[in-house]
Motif scaffolding. Structure first.
Motif, PDB file in Angstrom:
ATOM      1  N   GLY A 111       0.916  -1.113   0.045  1.00 31.41           N
ATOM      2  CA  GLY A 111       0.180   0.089  -0.004  1.00 31.41           C
ATOM      3  C   GLY A 111       0.820   1.159  -0.264  1.00 31.41           C
ATOM      4  N   ARG A 112       1.902   1.224   0.575  1.00 31.77           N
ATOM      5  CA  ARG A 112       2.961   2.535   0.566  1.00 31.77           C
ATOM      6  C   ARG A 112       3.790   2.637  -0.365  1.00 31.77           C
ATOM      7  NH1 ARG A 112       6.404   1.655   4.208  1.00 31.77           N
ATOM      8  NH2 ARG A 112       5.857  -0.432   5.023  1.00 31.77           N
ATOM      9  N   LYS A 113       4.155   1.534  -0.840  1.00 29.67           N
ATOM     10  CA  LYS A 113       5.532   1.641  -1.951  1.00 29.67           C
ATOM     11  C   LYS A 113       5.113   1.100  -3.327  1.00 29.67           C
ATOM     12  CE  LYS A 113       8.737   2.239   1.208  1.00 29.67           C
ATOM     13  NZ  LYS A 113       9.524   3.452   1.381  1.00 29.67           N
ATOM     14  N   GLY A 114       3.926   0.393  -3.386  1.00 35.19           N
ATOM     15  CA  GLY A 114       3.225   0.232  -4.829  1.00 35.19           C
ATOM     16  C   GLY A 114       3.985  -1.455  -5.064  1.00 35.19           C
ATOM     17  N   ASN A 115       3.502  -2.206  -6.044  1.00 35.56           N
ATOM     18  CA  ASN A 115       3.875  -3.430  -6.293  1.00 35.56           C
ATOM     19  C   ASN A 115       5.080  -3.592  -7.232  1.00 35.56           C
ATOM     20  OD1 ASN A 115       2.804  -2.612  -9.029  1.00 35.56           O
ATOM     21  ND2 ASN A 115       0.857  -4.123  -8.486  1.00 35.56           N
ATOM     22  N   ASP A 116       5.597  -2.487  -7.812  1.00 40.59           N
ATOM     23  CA  ASP A 116       6.796  -2.713  -8.746  1.00 40.59           C
ATOM     24  C   ASP A 116       7.957  -2.019  -8.055  1.00 40.59           C
ATOM     25  OD1 ASP A 116       8.149  -3.533 -10.914  1.00 40.59           O
ATOM     26  OD2 ASP A 116       7.790  -1.515 -12.002  1.00 40.59           O
ATOM     27  N   ASN A 117       7.948  -2.148  -6.489  1.00 41.81           N
ATOM     28  CA  ASN A 117       9.187  -1.604  -6.004  1.00 41.81           C
ATOM     29  C   ASN A 117      10.023  -2.767  -5.596  1.00 41.81           C
ATOM     30  OD1 ASN A 117       9.843   1.080  -4.300  1.00 41.81           O
ATOM     31  ND2 ASN A 117      10.236  -0.408  -2.756  1.00 41.81           N
ATOM     32  N   PRO A 118      11.252  -2.508  -5.341  1.00 45.72           N
ATOM     33  CA  PRO A 118      12.089  -3.539  -4.846  1.00 45.72           C
ATOM     34  C   PRO A 118      11.550  -4.351  -3.497  1.00 45.72           C
ATOM     35  CG  PRO A 118      13.353  -1.952  -5.539  1.00 45.72           C
ATOM     36  CD  PRO A 118      12.027  -1.426  -5.830  1.00 45.72           C
ATOM     37  N   ILE A 119      11.469  -5.896  -3.423  1.00 45.44           N
ATOM     38  CA  ILE A 119      10.955  -6.225  -2.561  1.00 45.44           C
ATOM     39  C   ILE A 119      11.996  -7.096  -1.602  1.00 45.44           C
ATOM     40  CG2 ILE A 119       8.923  -6.611  -3.679  1.00 45.44           C
ATOM     41  CD1 ILE A 119       9.676  -9.579  -4.319  1.00 45.44           C
ATOM     42  N   LEU A 120      13.137  -6.733  -1.466  1.00 46.33           N
ATOM     43  CA  LEU A 120      14.167  -7.275  -0.869  1.00 46.33           C
ATOM     44  C   LEU A 120      14.180  -7.378   0.660  1.00 46.33           C
ATOM     45  CD1 LEU A 120      16.774  -8.818  -0.809  1.00 46.33           C
ATOM     46  CD2 LEU A 120      18.234  -6.691  -0.760  1.00 46.33           C
ATOM     47  N   GLY A 121      13.691  -5.882   1.077  1.00 44.95           N
ATOM     48  CA  GLY A 121      13.373  -5.933   2.806  1.00 44.95           C
ATOM     49  C   GLY A 121      12.231  -6.596   3.005  1.00 44.95           C
ATOM     50  N   PRO A 122      10.787  -6.739   2.510  1.00 42.07           N
ATOM     51  CA  PRO A 122      10.110  -7.549   2.729  1.00 42.07           C
ATOM     52  C   PRO A 122      10.278  -9.161   2.706  1.00 42.07           C
ATOM     53  CG  PRO A 122       8.942  -5.875   1.400  1.00 42.07           C
ATOM     54  CD  PRO A 122      10.642  -6.061   1.432  1.00 42.07           C
ATOM     55  N   ALA A 123      11.069  -9.455   1.561  1.00 40.69           N
ATOM     56  CA  ALA A 123      11.363 -10.704   1.312  1.00 40.69           C
ATOM     57  C   ALA A 123      12.431 -11.239   2.802  1.00 40.69           C
ATOM     58  CB  ALA A 123      12.166 -10.972   0.021  1.00 40.69           C
TER      59      ALA A 123
END
Length: 351
Positions: A111-123
């Motif tokens: 919701g904050r970053k959008g779905n095409d943002n790098p996902i290394l942190g959440p991963a």
């Protein structure tokens, strides 16, 4: 409150009471207390606005990670596992809480970053959660959390190139340690081998598949209308918890078992419909919590009838277990509040 969600949840809790009564009559009073706690959690979930959960999602998940780390140091459990905090008569399992906080965190991030943002942190956060649960050890819950996180990334619309890159990197990190893990925690491969023996028709009472064979026996003995809560259930390990679906069918019959399946199907269809009507991260929360409740139910029932290897995953809102009942009640309460938010959005749009 959404009457359909409320009725579905109450019926599943009643089926749980019947299953525990026929499996372990001495635990019924304690299970009633836990059902009361689940209803309180449901009420809290229905009262608190979803935006509040999303606003504090990162902190909530970090707190859950802290609990997962702490339980490895101070926790306890049968057979040397470290999964629970025991506070007098109350036991709490942080990995159950992780199933809900993970949903809120990933929905908040998208919701904050959008779905095409790098996902290394959440991963990395998902991987840390899975890793901590894995070494408790709780292989089934770790795999469930990994699956839930992956599905949420896909549903959020994260590009496949990012998902494949993260998956390959994770596999490369885990691969060197897989042999050590399987040799240290032999029960994982033993359960899988027991399932293969069952599929080949070679299972016997000394193998893991004995539990599945006894569950199937209980289901067959239930018949069309069941033996009632006073019936004598065949010997079935974990009949009040992991194998409670067999106990429910034994008590209420195949008709009762079909009702349980229909209730979970209703939860799934209602959750999908709700997700499609909600905006932004709330939509992902609705779908994530729906998957938590129904995917775990499918996994538990699949194990009970012999379609899947024994996992030890409880049946949401039905199995005996304080942590599972508390968290699944909270998840259902949040879904009820999201249903109210969706109805409000419709009224605002139509006016």
């Amino acid at each position: 409150m959404d009457p359909l969600y409320l009725l579905t949840g109450l019926l599943l809790l009643v089926f749980g009471l019947l299953g525990v009564e026929v499996a372990e009559p001495g635990l019924l009073e304690e299970h009633l207390l836990r059902v009361g706690m689940a209803l309180l959690a449901l009420g809290a979930g229905a009262l608190l606005p979803p935006r509040l959960w999303l606003r504090h999602a990162f902190g909530l998940h970090l707190f859950t990670l802290f609990l997962l780390l702490l339980v490895l140091l101070l926790g306890d459990g049968p057979g040397g596992v470290r999964r629970w905090f025991y506070l007098g008569p109350v036991a709490f399992q942080p990995s159950e809480l992780a199933k809900v906080t993970l949903v809120f965190y990933l929905a908040s991030f998208v919701g904050r970053k959008g779905n095409d943002n790098p996902i290394l942190g959440p991963a990395l956060l998902v991987g840390s959660t899975v890793g901590l649960v894995l070494i408790e050890p709780d292989f089934a819950t770790a795999l469930f959390l990994l699956t839930l996180g992956g599905l949420l990334f896909i549903l959020a619309g994260v590009p496949w190139r990012r998902l494949i890159a993260i998956a390959l990197a994770g596999a490369l990190v885990i691969a060197p340690f897989s042999g050590v893990y399987l040799s240290r925690f032999a029960y994982v491969s033993e359960r899988f081998q027991g399932f293969l023996s069952y599929m080949r028709g070679e299972a016997n009472p000394r193998e893991v598949a004995y539990q599945v064979l006894q569950a199937q026996k209980a289901i067959l003995l239930g018949g069309p209308l069941g033996q009632g809560p006073g019936g004598t259930l065949p010997h079935l390990p974990e009949a009040h918890n992991d194998m409670v679906f067999a106990s429910v069918v034994f008590a209420t019959g195949w008709a009762g078992g079909l009702w349980v399946l229909l209730l979970y199907l209703l939860l799934f269809l209602k959750g999908v419909s709700l997700s499609l009507r909600l905006p932004g991260p709330q939509s992902l929360v609705a779908m994530g919590l729906t998957l938590y409740l129904t995917l775990q139910a499918a996994l538990n029932i699949g194990v009970t009838v012999g379609f899947l290897p024994v996992t030890g995953v409880p049946l949401p809102l039905v199995s005996y277990g304080g942590s599972s009942l508390l968290v699944s009640g909270l998840a259902l309460g949040v879904l009820m509040r999201l249903g109210r938010e969706a109805a409000r959005e419709v009224r605002t749009w139509s006016s």
